[in-house]
Every structure is written in C-alpha cells, then in structure tokens.
Motif scaffolding. Structure first.
Motif, short mmCIF file in Angstrom:
data_model
loop_
_atom_site.label_atom_id
_atom_site.label_comp_id
_atom_site.label_asym_id
_atom_site.label_seq_id
_atom_site.Cartn_x
_atom_site.Cartn_y
_atom_site.Cartn_z
N VAL A 126 -27.32 -23.29 -28.87
CA VAL A 126 -27.08 -23.13 -27.22
C VAL A 126 -26.92 -21.81 -26.76
O VAL A 126 -26.94 -21.89 -25.61
N MET A 127 -27.40 -20.92 -27.57
CA MET A 127 -27.58 -19.46 -27.15
C MET A 127 -28.67 -19.00 -26.49
O MET A 127 -28.73 -18.08 -25.74
N PRO A 128 -30.05 -19.27 -27.33
CA PRO A 128 -31.34 -18.61 -27.03
C PRO A 128 -31.68 -18.52 -25.25
O PRO A 128 -31.92 -17.35 -24.75
N LEU A 129 -31.92 -19.56 -24.64
CA LEU A 129 -32.33 -19.69 -23.60
C LEU A 129 -31.41 -19.24 -22.46
O LEU A 129 -31.88 -18.03 -21.61
N THR A 130 -30.04 -19.09 -22.53
CA THR A 130 -29.22 -18.69 -21.58
C THR A 130 -29.02 -17.03 -21.94
O THR A 130 -28.84 -16.07 -21.09
N SER A 131 -29.15 -16.84 -23.24
CA SER A 131 -28.90 -15.26 -23.56
C SER A 131 -30.06 -14.44 -23.07
O SER A 131 -29.93 -13.39 -22.69
N LEU A 132 -31.31 -15.03 -23.16
CA LEU A 132 -32.59 -14.33 -22.94
C LEU A 132 -32.42 -14.19 -21.31
O LEU A 132 -32.74 -13.10 -20.79
N THR A 133 -32.37 -15.23 -20.51
CA THR A 133 -31.96 -15.17 -19.12
C THR A 133 -31.10 -14.06 -18.78
O THR A 133 -31.47 -13.47 -17.97
N ALA A 134 -29.78 -14.27 -19.31
CA ALA A 134 -28.92 -13.17 -18.78
C ALA A 134 -29.24 -11.75 -19.17
O ALA A 134 -28.98 -10.98 -18.29
N TRP A 135 -29.85 -11.50 -20.36
CA TRP A 135 -30.10 -10.42 -20.83
C TRP A 135 -31.10 -9.59 -20.09
O TRP A 135 -31.03 -8.46 -19.56
N GLU A 136 -32.36 -10.62 -19.73
CA GLU A 136 -33.30 -10.00 -18.82
C GLU A 136 -33.01 -9.75 -17.49
O GLU A 136 -33.24 -8.83 -16.89
N LEU A 137 -32.02 -10.66 -16.87
CA LEU A 137 -31.38 -10.41 -15.62
C LEU A 137 -30.75 -8.99 -15.30
O LEU A 137 -31.00 -7.84 -14.54
N LEU A 138 -29.82 -8.89 -16.42
CA LEU A 138 -28.84 -7.52 -16.50
C LEU A 138 -29.63 -6.45 -16.76
O LEU A 138 -29.60 -5.31 -15.88
N PHE A 139 -30.62 -6.24 -17.70
CA PHE A 139 -30.97 -5.25 -18.36
C PHE A 139 -32.60 -4.90 -18.21
O PHE A 139 -33.09 -3.64 -18.40
N HIS A 140 -33.32 -5.92 -17.74
CA HIS A 140 -34.79 -5.88 -17.58
C HIS A 140 -35.05 -5.86 -16.16
O HIS A 140 -36.14 -5.43 -15.75
N ARG A 141 -34.32 -6.58 -15.35
CA ARG A 141 -34.66 -6.76 -13.87
C ARG A 141 -33.95 -5.89 -13.25
O ARG A 141 -34.45 -4.99 -12.61
N ILE A 142 -32.46 -6.11 -13.23
CA ILE A 142 -31.88 -4.85 -12.44
C ILE A 142 -31.71 -3.38 -13.27
O ILE A 142 -31.57 -2.58 -12.65
#
Length: 336
Positions: A126-142
């Motif tokens: 259950v973790m990969p898609l949501t973790s990648l999305t949240a990580w990229e949002l927080l640390f790669h986009r913002i």
C-alpha cells in the motif's frame, strides 16, 4: 499466467467491468525486472484509468492496470544492476505499461525499491505510490528542507492514501506543524493517528483554519480538488509560500490570485519520471529505499487499513467500488 483486465470502460457495477483471463508470462529485457506479485493496492488513479482508457471502444486484448505492488524478483533483464532474482521488492508502476493486476509483471528497476523487511506484503504494497507522491510533493516540488522546520502546512484530504503518508512525512521528517482536513469522526481519528497537530473541517476551510489559530500557512498540499479549494488556498497561503496539487483542474485556475503574494504553485504527478524517462528517473528507486528504511526503523508506519484475499475480478471490482465511493480511509490491499 492469470491476469485481471477490461476490454471497455464500464461502470464498476457491471460484471464485465473487470474480467479474469489467461495470458503469457512476460520476459524481461534491458532494465526490466520480472516480479512475481504477492500483494497489490488500489489508488484513485486506478479507477480513473479504467473509466477513461477504453471509452466507446472494445479492446481486442484486455487492458491490465494496477500500480502498487509488492513481490519477489523472478528474473532480470540484461541491463539490470540494482536487483537479482529472489530479491523482495515494492513499487508503484508505470502508467504506460501493463499493470500489477496479474500474477507477474515487468517493471523498470529504476522505479523499484527493496521491500521493507519488517512489513508484510500487504503492509508494503500500500505504500509506494502514495509515498512517492507525498515525498515528491514535499521535497522535490516545494523543496522543503532543514530551514523550514517549525513552519506550518495545510494538507487538504488527510485521511486518504496520499494524505495519510504526507502527514507522517511532514511531521516526522520535515518537522512541520501539520493542519489537515477531515469531516467525519472516523477520518478525524485516522488523521490524528498519522500525526496531524490540528484537524479542521474542509466544508468551511478558511474559518476552520483560523479557528485553529492560523491566519495563514506556509505550505498547502491539495489532494482533493484544485478548483474547489483555489480561492481558499489563495486566501490562506502566506506571502512567498508554496502550494502543490495532485488533482488537476477541470477549468483553468486563476494564478493571478497568487501574484501579489509571490506564491509558488506546483503540479505533481508520480508518473512523470517513468513517462518521460527523465535523467533522474532512478530517484524513485532511492526514495522507495529511504521509505523502506523509515518504515523498518519505525519512523513511518504503513497506512494499510483493509485487506481483500485473492487475485480475482470480483476483488478488483470491490476495491474500485470502495475507492469510487470517496469514503476510503487509508489504503486497501489485495493479497494474492
């Protein structure tokens, strides 16, 4: 091998919205891993692809979708360097290739991580898609970093899949004060369990955030409805703050509302790197390995909330029905 697919886009209530069928086991080449899948999860992107990819047509060969998965590497392509047969892995897939609703799947090693050793297959899947999305949002986009510790973030949609892990990452890794939205007792309780400092009702967002003690916030993640919350986000964001969204927009957003505050706005799609084969595509491998480490050391926890048993069209239909209801809390897995 057994697979679940569809030949046309039908309402999920229809028996033929998903069908069981047999197909050849794929053969890996290049950077491909051939993974024997042990468990999968479902995400809103699953039903959106089902609803839109075979409209008004009937496919000759059923389309197999599905993204989140955990399993074991059975064979590797000739360019693979990161994994070997027997390795346990988890990943979020590639939207342009056959998906994880099958016994076996080919997946590029550069978007695959090692499965967290302490988690079951369902807890990991259950973790990969949501973790990648949240990580990229927080640390790669913002691009939130050490200097942002103690700042405030509003996460719109805290009880869903991305929201559940975004709360954990924002609180435990970024050190932010987390405000999130929920409206039912059970979703409020879930958001608090993930680590939210404040839970507010999204139905009166501006006033609710201010009643919680925040006139404005440093960062906003929209995980629900960019158009529906645009005015509220423009009102609540601090000057020189950042807003990021995963939800798209049916009509153009009025970026001019962010101009006087010099606010940055970002879109995030977890599939960007694999779709465009970006130079930093392997970054998702590194993120997943870091997430696995954080899960294994107890910093993060799995967002699994329900499990179905068995790879079948009936179970895939049930999972899609639950997601389409908009009432899902955390994540749902299917164990093979």
């Amino acid at each position: 091998m057994k697979a679940i697919g569809f030949k046309t886009s039908l309402p999920i209530s229809e028996a033929e919205s998903f069908i069981d069928f047999e197909t050849d086991k794929p053969v890996p080449a290049g950077h491909d891993l051939l993974v024997k899948i042990a468990a999968i999860s479902v995400n809103p992107v699953d039903f959106k692809v089902r609803q839109n990819s075979a409209k008004d047509k009937v496919l000759d060969i059923p389309k197999v979708i599905g993204f989140d998965a955990a399993g074991v590497v059975e064979a590797v392509g000739d360019a693979v360097t990161l994994f070997k047969p027997g390795d346990k892995v988890f990943y979020a897939g590639d939207i342009n290739k056959p998906g994880s609703n099958a016994e076996f799947q080919l997946i590029d090693e550069r978007i695959v991580g090692r499965k967290p050793a302490s988690l079951s297959n369902t807890e990991a899947a259950v973790m990969p898609l949501t973790s990648l999305t949240a990580w990229e949002l927080l640390f790669h986009r913002i691009r939130i970093n050490e200097k942002d510790k103690g700042k405030s973030i509003l996460i719109i949609g805290g009880a869903g899949g991305v929201g559940s892990i975004a709360i954990q990452l924002a609180k435990k890794i970024a050190g932010l004060t987390v405000i999130t939205t929920a409206s039912r007792p059970e979703t409020t309780a879930w958001a608090k369990q993930q680590g939210a400092d404040h839970v507010v009702n999204h139905k009166d967002l501006v006033n609710e955030v201010r009643k919680a003690g925040f006139q404005q916030v440093d960062f906003i993640l929209d995980l629900v409805d960019t158009n529906g919350y645009w005015d509220a986000m423009a009102e609540l964001i601090k000057p020189q703050g950042s807003i990021a969204s995963i939800t798209g927009s049916q009509t153009p957003v009025a970026l001019i509302k962010l101009k006087t505050k010099s606010v940055a706005f970002f879109w995030e799609s977890m599939f960007t790197r694999s779709t465009f084969q970006t130079e930093d595509m392997i970054e998702q491998h590194h993120i997943l390995n870091k997430v696995a480490e954080l899960l294994d050391n107890g910093t993060l926890k799995s967002t699994l909330n329900e499990t179905l048993e068995g790879l079948s069209a009936a179970n895939i239909r049930q999972a899609h029905q639950q997601l389409e209801s908009g009432k899902t809390i955390g994540k749902l897995a299917i164990r093979f």
